[in-house]
Scaffold this active site. Structure first.
Site, mmCIF file in Angstrom:
data_model
loop_
_atom_site.group_PDB
_atom_site.id
_atom_site.type_symbol
_atom_site.label_atom_id
_atom_site.label_comp_id
_atom_site.label_asym_id
_atom_site.label_seq_id
_atom_site.Cartn_x
_atom_site.Cartn_y
_atom_site.Cartn_z
ATOM 1 N N ASP A 27 0.827 -1.220 0.000
ATOM 2 C CA ASP A 27 0.000 0.000 0.000
ATOM 3 C C ASP A 27 0.850 1.254 0.000
ATOM 4 O O ASP A 27 0.409 2.322 -0.443
ATOM 5 C CB ASP A 27 -0.942 -0.006 1.201
ATOM 6 C CG ASP A 27 -2.007 -1.067 0.999
ATOM 7 O OD1 ASP A 27 -1.739 -2.240 1.305
ATOM 8 O OD2 ASP A 27 -3.087 -0.716 0.470
ATOM 9 N N ASN A 67 1.653 -3.130 4.090
ATOM 10 C CA ASN A 67 0.660 -3.934 3.364
ATOM 11 C C ASN A 67 -0.333 -4.467 4.394
ATOM 12 O O ASN A 67 -0.224 -4.185 5.590
ATOM 13 C CB ASN A 67 1.351 -5.073 2.596
ATOM 14 C CG ASN A 67 0.403 -5.760 1.618
ATOM 15 O OD1 ASN A 67 -0.289 -5.100 0.841
ATOM 16 N ND2 ASN A 67 0.323 -7.081 1.664
HETATM 17 O O1 MRU Z 1 -7.680 -2.777 2.885
HETATM 18 P P1 MRU Z 1 -7.416 -3.122 1.437
HETATM 19 O O2 MRU Z 1 -8.212 -4.282 0.963
HETATM 20 O O3 MRU Z 1 -7.535 -1.908 0.552
HETATM 21 O O4 MRU Z 1 -5.911 -3.565 1.457
HETATM 22 C C1 MRU Z 1 -5.325 -4.005 0.261
HETATM 23 C C2 MRU Z 1 -3.950 -4.498 0.416
HETATM 24 O O5 MRU Z 1 -3.362 -4.468 1.484
HETATM 25 C C3 MRU Z 1 -3.268 -4.968 -0.841
HETATM 26 O O6 MRU Z 1 -2.414 -6.029 -0.566
HETATM 27 C C4 MRU Z 1 -2.452 -3.809 -1.417
HETATM 28 O O7 MRU Z 1 -3.277 -2.681 -1.564
HETATM 29 C C5 MRU Z 1 -1.840 -4.135 -2.724
HETATM 30 S S1 MRU Z 1 -3.045 -4.194 -4.016
HETATM 31 C C6 MRU Z 1 -2.257 -4.443 -5.496
#
Ligand code: MRU
Length: 351
Positions: free
Chosen positions: A239, A249
């Site tokens: 992220d 992440n």
């Molecule tokens: O809370 P989320 O579902 O938005 O979190 C998503 C993640 O942690 C993913 O692993 C990350 O955004 C990478 S997406 C290519």
């Protein structure tokens, strides 16, 4: 698979990921505040997809001003633009792609604010370009990363870093897809990803849709799986990646990295340059979203603990750069030490 987000007839259309795998329904957003709500409430999620939603949401917000009698008043458009950007960015704090996309749209605003009809067209064109670029970046991440996998490997992944989290194809799952396209037999083990179950609900769903072999485990089975040598590599998305390579992440990623090191497994992070935040020097500076306790004490209205139970619910954690074997980007594979490797990225300097 149908795109998770697109612009259609003046509306931002999104697949409602909250309903998967049970139902595939689309939400039509006709105002930027609706887009902001869908980001906050996770109808759309995943760092790159959130960035794309932000870009379309901003384009939509400016289009909404069309009928305003104040359009020609000095300062009106600028003030409104700031409000729109704030509404869109004050939704989720961790994924830097959201702020990166907003900054790109702001550049378009600065260049064309004097001509409203043109501004509208250019903002929409910029959002569409950002969307397409993300798809192409995922293909390149896949091409670069697939070289790290051997025929017959099983990849352990966490959360959903796939087509559903991006413009399509995916980052971590893009590497898996590209390896399979290169003729390798690759299997996936997906951690369910408590408490929101992105692994169970989304990763398993999209891999099954593509006929890619996937086995679901609960998060607390990962150590056992590694000890039994059931996986040969861990690949996750990110992220936000700090300038030194520390990577935020989904919560649980750090535990996997520690386990992978203990079991001498490679731990790869696959992410586009839009996820790298050179302005944040290390992981301590990455804001970690905390979500409501009800996500932990219940699932879809079904209680799993007493509702008044004290809960700590951070949505992300930070994996220190020292535990990461390589960061797979669309430009190249970065190897430690990540600080200089990140600083050398040509695409990051243009970002
Ligand atoms: O809370 P989320 O579902 O938005 O979190 C998503 C993640 O942690 C993913 O692993 C990350 O955004 C990478 S997406 C290519």
């Amino acid at each position: 698979m149908h795109p998770v987000i697109e612009w259609k007839d003046g509306a931002v259309v999104m697949l409602d990921q909250r309903l998967l795998p049970g139902a595939t329904k689309f939400i039509f957003h006709r105002g930027h505040l609706e887009v902001a709500r869908s980001i906050r409430e996770m109808a759309i999620r995943g760092a790159p997809a959130i960035g794309i939603a932000a870009a379309y949401g901003i384009a939509l917000g400016v289009a909404e001003l069309e009928a305003s009698p104040e359009l020609d008043r000095p300062g009106f458009l600028e003030g409104k633009f700031k409000e729109i950007v704030l509404a869109i960015t004050a939704t989720r704090p961790t994924a830097v792609n959201l702020f990166w996309a907003a900054a790109r749209m702001e550049g378009v605003f600065r260049a064309h604010q004097a001509d409203y009809p043109r501004l509208r067209r250019e903002l929409l064109a910029a959002a569409v370009a950002l969307d397409r670029e993300d798809y192409e970046n995922n293909r390149s991440i896949g091409r670069n990363g697939q070289r790290l996998l051997q025929d017959g490997d099983t990849v352990l992944t966490h959360c959903n870093a796939g087509a559903l989290a991006t413009a399509g194809y995916g980052t971590a799952l893009g590497v898996v897809r590209a390896a399979i396209e290169a003729g390798k037999r690759i299997k996936v083990i997906a951690g369910e990803t408590r408490p929101y179950l992105q692994g169970a609900r989304l990763t398993v769903w999209e891999l099954q849709e593509d006929g890619i072999p996937v086995t679901l485990i609960t998060d607390n089975m990962a150590g056992h799986v590694m000890k039994k040598k059931l996986a040969q590599a861990v690949i996750v998305g990110a992220d936000r990646i700090a300038a030194n390579g520390d990577a935020a992440n989904k919560i649980g990623t750090y535990s996997l990295a520690v386990l992978a090191r203990h079991h001498a497994l490679p731990f790869y992070v696959a992410a586009p340059l839009s996820t790298i935040d050179p302005a944040t020097s290390d992981g301590d500076g990455i804001p970690i979203e905390e979500r409501e306790g009800a996500e932990v004490t219940s699932f879809r209205g079904q209680m799993t603990a007493r509702p008044q139970t004290a809960v700590y619910n951070p949505a992300f954690d930070v994996t220190p750069a020292a535990l990461i074997t390589a960061i797979i980007t669309e430009e190249k594979i970065l190897l430690p030490p990540f600080g200089p490797a990140i600083a050398s990225l040509a695409g990051l300097r243009r970002k």
